[in-house]
Structure formats: structure tokens, C-alpha cells
Design an enzyme around this catalytic site. Structure first.
Site, PDB file in Angstrom:
ATOM      1  N   SER A   1      -3.992  23.190   3.220  1.00 57.27           N
ATOM      2  CA  SER A   1      -5.202  22.925   2.425  1.00 57.27           C
ATOM      3  C   SER A   1      -4.905  22.752   0.945  1.00 57.27           C
ATOM      4  O   SER A   1      -5.697  22.148   0.217  1.00 57.27           O
ATOM      5  CB  SER A   1      -6.211  24.067   2.613  1.00 57.27           C
TER       6      SER A   1
ATOM      7  N   HIS B   1      -3.403  38.825  19.796  1.00 55.23           N
ATOM      8  CA  HIS B   1      -4.080  37.556  19.535  1.00 55.23           C
ATOM      9  C   HIS B   1      -4.521  37.411  18.085  1.00 55.23           C
ATOM     10  O   HIS B   1      -4.332  36.335  17.505  1.00 55.23           O
ATOM     11  CB  HIS B   1      -5.253  37.306  20.473  1.00 55.23           C
TER      12      HIS B   1
ATOM     13  N   SER C   1       5.660  48.280   6.919  1.00 60.84           N
ATOM     14  CA  SER C   1       5.885  47.265   5.890  1.00 60.84           C
ATOM     15  C   SER C   1       4.672  46.357   5.741  1.00 60.84           C
ATOM     16  O   SER C   1       4.183  46.125   4.620  1.00 60.84           O
ATOM     17  CB  SER C   1       7.125  46.434   6.252  1.00 60.84           C
ATOM     18  N   SER C   2       4.173  45.836   6.858  1.00 57.47           N
ATOM     19  CA  SER C   2       3.044  44.900   6.799  1.00 57.47           C
ATOM     20  C   SER C   2       1.757  45.588   6.360  1.00 57.47           C
ATOM     21  O   SER C   2       0.938  44.985   5.668  1.00 57.47           O
ATOM     22  CB  SER C   2       2.850  44.235   8.165  1.00 57.47           C
TER      23      SER C   2
ATOM     24  N   THR D   1     -11.774  25.987  13.891  1.00 58.57           N
ATOM     25  CA  THR D   1     -10.467  25.326  13.764  1.00 58.57           C
ATOM     26  C   THR D   1     -10.643  23.816  13.660  1.00 58.57           C
ATOM     27  O   THR D   1     -10.004  23.150  12.833  1.00 58.57           O
ATOM     28  CB  THR D   1      -9.586  25.679  14.968  1.00 58.57           C
TER      29      THR D   1
ATOM     30  N   LYS E   1     -11.717  22.694  10.194  1.00 55.81           N
ATOM     31  CA  LYS E   1     -10.605  22.541   9.259  1.00 55.81           C
ATOM     32  C   LYS E   1      -9.900  21.197   9.452  1.00 55.81           C
ATOM     33  O   LYS E   1      -9.614  20.480   8.484  1.00 55.81           O
ATOM     34  CB  LYS E   1      -9.596  23.682   9.454  1.00 55.81           C
TER      35      LYS E   1
ATOM     36  N   TYR F   1      -3.409  34.346  14.710  1.00 56.75           N
ATOM     37  CA  TYR F   1      -4.135  33.787  13.563  1.00 56.75           C
ATOM     38  C   TYR F   1      -3.620  34.350  12.247  1.00 56.75           C
ATOM     39  O   TYR F   1      -3.728  33.688  11.211  1.00 56.75           O
ATOM     40  CB  TYR F   1      -5.634  34.027  13.745  1.00 56.75           C
TER      41      TYR F   1
ATOM     42  N   TRP G   1       9.456  39.903  24.458  1.00 55.03           N
ATOM     43  CA  TRP G   1       8.944  40.291  23.136  1.00 55.03           C
ATOM     44  C   TRP G   1       7.629  41.055  23.244  1.00 55.03           C
ATOM     45  O   TRP G   1       7.241  41.760  22.313  1.00 55.03           O
ATOM     46  CB  TRP G   1       8.798  39.072  22.233  1.00 55.03           C
TER      47      TRP G   1
ATOM     48  N   ARG H   1       8.451  31.346  33.146  1.00 54.91           N
ATOM     49  CA  ARG H   1       9.003  31.793  31.866  1.00 54.91           C
ATOM     50  C   ARG H   1      10.162  32.761  32.130  1.00 54.91           C
ATOM     51  O   ARG H   1      10.217  33.441  33.138  1.00 54.91           O
ATOM     52  CB  ARG H   1       7.932  32.523  31.056  1.00 54.91           C
TER      53      ARG H   1
ATOM     54  N   HIS I   1      -8.033  36.662  26.965  1.00 58.88           N
ATOM     55  CA  HIS I   1      -7.589  35.448  27.656  1.00 58.88           C
ATOM     56  C   HIS I   1      -6.085  35.449  27.933  1.00 58.88           C
ATOM     57  O   HIS I   1      -5.588  34.589  28.656  1.00 58.88           O
ATOM     58  CB  HIS I   1      -8.053  34.179  26.922  1.00 58.88           C
ATOM     59  N   HIS I   2      -5.373  36.430  27.389  1.00 55.03           N
ATOM     60  CA  HIS I   2      -3.969  36.617  27.772  1.00 55.03           C
ATOM     61  C   HIS I   2      -3.848  37.416  29.066  1.00 55.03           C
ATOM     62  O   HIS I   2      -2.738  37.596  29.566  1.00 55.03           O
ATOM     63  CB  HIS I   2      -3.219  37.355  26.662  1.00 55.03           C
TER      64      HIS I   2
ATOM     65  N   HIS J   1      14.990  36.961  20.395  1.00 52.93           N
ATOM     66  CA  HIS J   1      14.547  35.693  19.807  1.00 52.93           C
ATOM     67  C   HIS J   1      13.040  35.713  19.531  1.00 52.93           C
ATOM     68  O   HIS J   1      12.600  35.397  18.417  1.00 52.93           O
ATOM     69  CB  HIS J   1      14.885  34.530  20.735  1.00 52.93           C
TER      70      HIS J   1
ATOM     71  N   GLU K   1      -2.812  38.476  15.802  1.00 51.84           N
ATOM     72  CA  GLU K   1      -1.521  38.168  15.186  1.00 51.84           C
ATOM     73  C   GLU K   1      -1.244  36.671  15.180  1.00 51.84           C
ATOM     74  O   GLU K   1      -0.625  36.146  14.249  1.00 51.84           O
ATOM     75  CB  GLU K   1      -0.404  38.908  15.940  1.00 51.84           C
TER      76      GLU K   1
ATOM     77  N   ASP L   1       0.773  40.653 -12.074  1.00 48.09           N
ATOM     78  CA  ASP L   1       1.601  41.141 -10.978  1.00 48.09           C
ATOM     79  C   ASP L   1       0.675  41.558  -9.850  1.00 48.09           C
ATOM     80  O   ASP L   1      -0.545  41.409  -9.943  1.00 48.09           O
ATOM     81  CB  ASP L   1       2.471  42.325 -11.421  1.00 48.09           C
TER      82      ASP L   1
END
Length: 548
Positions: free
Chosen positions: A272, A257, A173-174, A332, A335, A261, A144, A454, A306-307, A79, A259, A108
């Protein structure tokens, strides 16, 4: 015998690549590839949603046994992997593929075949991940994040190997997509479209692409070391042989991290674009929004620690990561205040895209505030690995990214398919998801404060855990009803929906200058760009000439 004039037509009709299905399978048109990305990601979203309902059903009441302990760990792992790697990042790539060339006035993407390759690698990576359920020992079950040594020493099945292979393929791919976006945006803008005239969504995709290119090699290195530890006799992450599981956490979160953002910046770009259109005002502080986007992208590389507050880092490092995590809240906040200033005294129209955008602001703000709490390492020591973190993550990524994505779907659907989605069903979809989301995830803050870990499989009877988990499960099924309404909306309007004109929302960016849906060549001609709002400029000129 066919004449010379008839030959091209006969050749076209006999070309197998022009069939109704094969034309999609072999396409290199950025718009079709974007739609393929979006549709495929929505199918994975449905699969990930079913897994989420299994999780919530298992936790609805004490001592449940809907799934076994081992199966539960597999479901949780797949998941989380699905929602991050197969839904949010790819669907944003789909928006980028469809919209970026149209928004910058290009025909294109820079590398059309590379663009198609990135999509098919994405499909392959997703197929490998889900086929891992059939592997010997079942799918991956170490979460994950796949922390070592759980993923290296305690996961003997083939599912973990397929998880690693899947992420390797998705990384390729990315990377291909990221390079394509950077080159396209840098080199293929229309005449007059300077950097400070680009749409804000294009700016967000540019940062998204650069961040992917910079952090994905780190993830690939960590995955390679993991597979070597599992099968080649190395000990990168095995402390018994001089390795360190903390090395894996550093590698993973240096990717992980940014990722976050990567997943939120394009959603911010979507919001926006939506808010000025439905507030009938230009975005407040265009340059401030641009520079805050760049600042978030840069600061995202400084906060991964911080993780890891609970692993025993020195206090000076904990303090650095705490301060940097709080500093990133400043751009942030810029915005959020710019969006609110745009809404202030605007002629607001609460169409479905605007509801999703306002929902994004509300829910992402809650997620950001809980993130500030977790950024204080004494607080994190108490709350890490509890359901408080699960609540925070979902308020940021579902309440943030997915609400922005649904806003974008309702906003650009007429441009993609030439038909409007039903407004009544769209608003029902929003309210079911908004209410269900808060019922599902807000109680998880309290569960975390009460110490619920968790990835817990079940729990004993008694206490508030029962009440909060039941409310959370009810909320998840309310959200599921909202998603069914969205599917009904798509099916009902596919043939009978109101046909869309080129610019149904009276928007300001260049993609609305093309037909709905756009032709393969995008534009018959492209106007010279003199501001960040080219369609407003065009409407003003036509009105001045008496042609509007």
C-alpha cells in the site's frame, strides 16, 4: 592532564560500547535494531532455504535417499518453523522498528531497552532451534504444528523439548515487540498526525502488534501443556487418560490462523506504500484500506476452525467456520480492488519495488482463491493433508508475505543504508524468483489433486507425480539462483552503489523527510502534519514559495 573541554571526547573514545561492533551489540537505536532484525532474518531465510532445497532434492525423483526418513521429518519441521517464526514475523518487526518512528515523526520507540531485549530474545530463540539438531535424538520431527500425541507420546528425543523452549522464547520476544509498537503508535505521533493521517504501513503494524499480544498467550499455554505432558505426568492431550489431541489443535489454530494475517497484513501495508509512489497517484480509498485492515484483524479470530474440518466437528460448526472464512475474503478483496484502482490510469514506473508489489497482488490472489476452495469443508475433506494445502500456504506466505518483504527491501534500502540497489540486478532477482516460484508451487496443486500427501518422504515410480515433482524441484533451484543474485546486488552496491538522496522515489510519507540514512535523532525538525501525504504537502508549499 586533560582539560575540562577534552574530557567528554576522551570519555567517548574510551567507552567500549562505541566500538564498530560493540556499538551494534549494545544499541537501543530503533533503526539499528530494525536493521539487525532484517539481517538476522535474512540469514535464517538462507538457512530455511537450504532446508527447502534438501526437501525438493529428496522428492525430485522416485525412491530417492538423499536424506533418511527421520532426517527428512526433522528438515521439514525446522524448515516450516524457521520460515514462520524466524523469518517472516521477525523481518516484519524489523521493518516496523526501522520505519514506524520515522513514519510517525517520533525520535525512537517508546521503550528502547525493551526493544533491544525483544531482538536478543529472538536471536536466542533461533539459536536454540538450530542447536536442536545436535540434541539427543535429533531435532523436532513432528511438523511445524507439532500435533499431539505425535509430539507428546511419539517424540522421545530432546529436540522436541528444545523446539518448545525455542517457541517460548520467541513468544516473549514478539510480545515485548508488540507492546512496544502499540504504545509507540498510540502515544508518539507527530503534531497533526491523527489516526486517519497515519501511513497505511503504520496501520498494518498496529494490527500486527495487537494480534500478537492477543494470540501469543494462547500459544504459550498450549506449549506449556505440551511440555507438562512430556515430562510432568499430565495428560492434557492423551486420549487414553481423558485428554484430547483436539484440544491442542484448537489452542494451536486459535493462534495459528491469526498468525497468517500477522504475517500478511504488514506485507499488505508495504504494498500500500509502494503502489501509490510508482503509480504517481494517491492510494484509492485510503479509509477503505484502513477499515479493511481492521476488519481482517478482527475476523481473523473467527476462522481457526477451518484448519480442523477433518477432525469431526459438528456440521453447524463446520458451516460457521466455512462462512466466516469466506467473509474474510471480502475485506481482502477490497484491498486488492483498491490497489488495482490506484494503478488504473496511473503514470506507472516499473522500478524493482513496483515489480515485487505487482507480483504480490498476482500471487496472493491465486493463494486467496485456493483458500476459498479449502474453506468449503466438503472440498477440504478431500484435499486436507495433501500437497494442495502446501501450494496454498506458499502462495499466501511466500508469494504474498515474502514478495511484499522483497518489495519493501528494494523500496526502503536507500533510506536504511544510503545507497541504491542496482536496478538491473534487482529485476533479474525478481524474474528468477517469480518464474521459479510458479514452477515450484503451481504443480503442487495438481499433486494435491492427485492425492500426494504432505510430508511424504518418498514415492514409487510411475504416474504424473514424477513429472510434477521434477518440475517443482527445478523451480526451487531457479529461485535459489534469484536469491544469489540478490546477495550479489547487496555486495556490489555496499561500497560502489549510487548514493541515495533523502527522497529518491519522490514518495509521500514522513520517513523520506529524514536523511538517508537517518541520524540517531531522526529529524532536525518535524513539520506539522495536515494530511496522510506530508511530503507532497511540503513539496507543494516549497513550490508555491519558489524554493523548489
Amino acid at each position: 592532564m586533560a582539560t575540562r573541554a577534552e574530557t567528554p571526547a576522551l570519555s567517548y573514545r574510551s567507552d567500549w560500547r562505541q566500538g564498530r561492533v560493540t556499538s551494534w551489540l549494545t544499541t537501543v537505536d530503533h533503526k539499528r535494531i530494525g536493521i539487525l532484525y532484517i539481517c538476522t532474518a535474512l540469514m535464517f531465510f538462507a538457512a530455511g532455504g537450504v532446508l527447502a532445497l534438501l526437501i525438493r532434492s529428496q522428492l525430485a525423483t522416485p525412491n530417492e535417499s538423499i536424506v533418511t526418513r527421520g532426517s527428512y521429518n526433522e528438515v521439514v519441521t525446522i524448515h516450516g518453523t524457521t520460515m514462520i517464526f524466524l523469518v517472516i514475523v521477525p523481518i516484519l518487526a524489523g521493518f516496523g522498528n526501522f520505519l514506524v518512528p520515522l513514519m510517525i515523526g517520533a525520535r525512537d520507540m517508546a521503550f528502547p531497552r525493551l526493544n533491544a531485549l525483544s531482538y536478543w530474545l529472538y536471536v536466542l530463540g533461533g539459536a536454540i532451534l538450530y542447536l536442536s539438531f545436535l540434541a539427543k535424538g535429533g531435532a523436532a520431527s513432528s511438523g511445524w504444528t507439532s500435533y499431539a500425541p505425535l509430539s507428546t507420546l511419539h517424540s522421545p528425543g530432546r529436540g522436541e523439548d528444545l523446539w518448545i523452549l525455542s517457541l517460548h522464547v520467541l513468544t516473549l520476544s514478539s510480545l515485548a515487540g508488540g507492546v512496544n509498537f502499540v504504545v509507540t503508535i498510540s502515544n508518539m505521533r507527530a503534531r497533526g498526525m491523527t489516526w486517519m493521517r497515519m501511513p497505511l504501513f503504520v496501520w498494518s503494524i498496529l494490527l500486527y502488534a495487537w494480534m500478537l499480544v492477543l494470540v501469543l498467550p494462547t500459544l504459550s499455554a498450549g506449549l506449556t501443556m505440551m511440555i507438562l505432558d512430556r515430562h510432568a505426568g499430565t495428560h492434557f492431550f492423551d486420549p487414553a487418560h481423558g485428554g484430547s489431541p483436539i484440544l491442542y489443535q484448537n489452542v494451536f489454530w486459535f493462534f495459528g490462523h491469526p498468525e497468517v494475517y500477522i504475517m500478511i497484513l504488514p506485507a499488505m501495508g508495504i504494498v500500500s506504500e509502494i503502489i501509490p509512489v510508482f503509480a504517481r497517484k494517491p492510494i484509492f480509498g485510503y479509509k477503505a484500506v484502513v477499515f479493511s485492515t481492521v476488519a481482517i484483524g478482527l475476523l481473523a479470530f473467527l476462522v481457526w476452525g477451518h484448519h480442523m474440518f477433518a477432525v469431526g466437528l459438528p456440521t453447524r460448526l463446520d458451516s460457521f467456520f466455512m462462512v466466516s472464512s469466506m467473509v474474510i475474503a471480502v475485506p481482502t478483496g477490497v484491498k486488492i480492488f483498491n490497489w488495482l484502482a490506484t494503478l488504473w490510469r496511473g503514470n506507472i514506473s516499473f522500478d524493482t519495488p513496483m515489480l515485487w508489489a505487482i507480483g504480490f497482488i498476482a500471487l496472493f490472489t491465486i493463494g486467496g482463491l485456493s483458500g476459498i476452495f479449502l474453506a468449503a469443508f466438503p472440498v477440504d475433506w478431500e484435499l486436507t493433508q495433501t500437497y494442495f494445502v502446501v501450494a496454498h500456504l506458499h502462495y499466501v506466505l511466500f508469494g504474498g508475505s515474502m514478495f511484499g518483504i522483497f518489495g519493501g527491501l528494494y523500496y526502503w534500502w536507500p533510506k536504511m543504508f544510503g545507497r541504491m540497489l542496482d536496478e538491473r540486478l534487482g529485476k533479474l532477482h525478481f524474474w528468477f524468483v517469480f518464474v521459479g516460484f510458479n514452477l515450484t508451487f503451481f504443480p503442487m496443486h495438481m499433486l494435491g489433486l492427485l492425492g500426494m500427501p504432505r510430508r511424504i518422504y518418498t514415492y514409487s515410480q510411475g504416474g504424473l507425480w514424477e513429472t510434477y515433482n521434477l518440475i517443482s524441484t527445478i523451480g526451487s533451484f531457479v529461485m535459489a539462483v534469484g536469491m544469489i543474485i540478490f546477495v550479489v546486488n547487496i555486495v556490489r552496491t555496499a561500497r560502489s552503489g549510487r548514493r541515495a538522496v533523502n527522497d529518491p522515489w519522490l514518495a509521500d510519507t514522513l520517513e523520506w523527510y529524514a536523511a538517508s540514512p537517518p541520524p540517531p535523532w531522526n529529524f532536525d525538525r518535524i513539520p506539522y502534519i495536515i494530511s496522510a501525504r506530508p511530503l507532497r504537502d511540503l513539496r507543494r508549499r516549497l513550490a508555491h514559495e519558489g524554493r523548489l
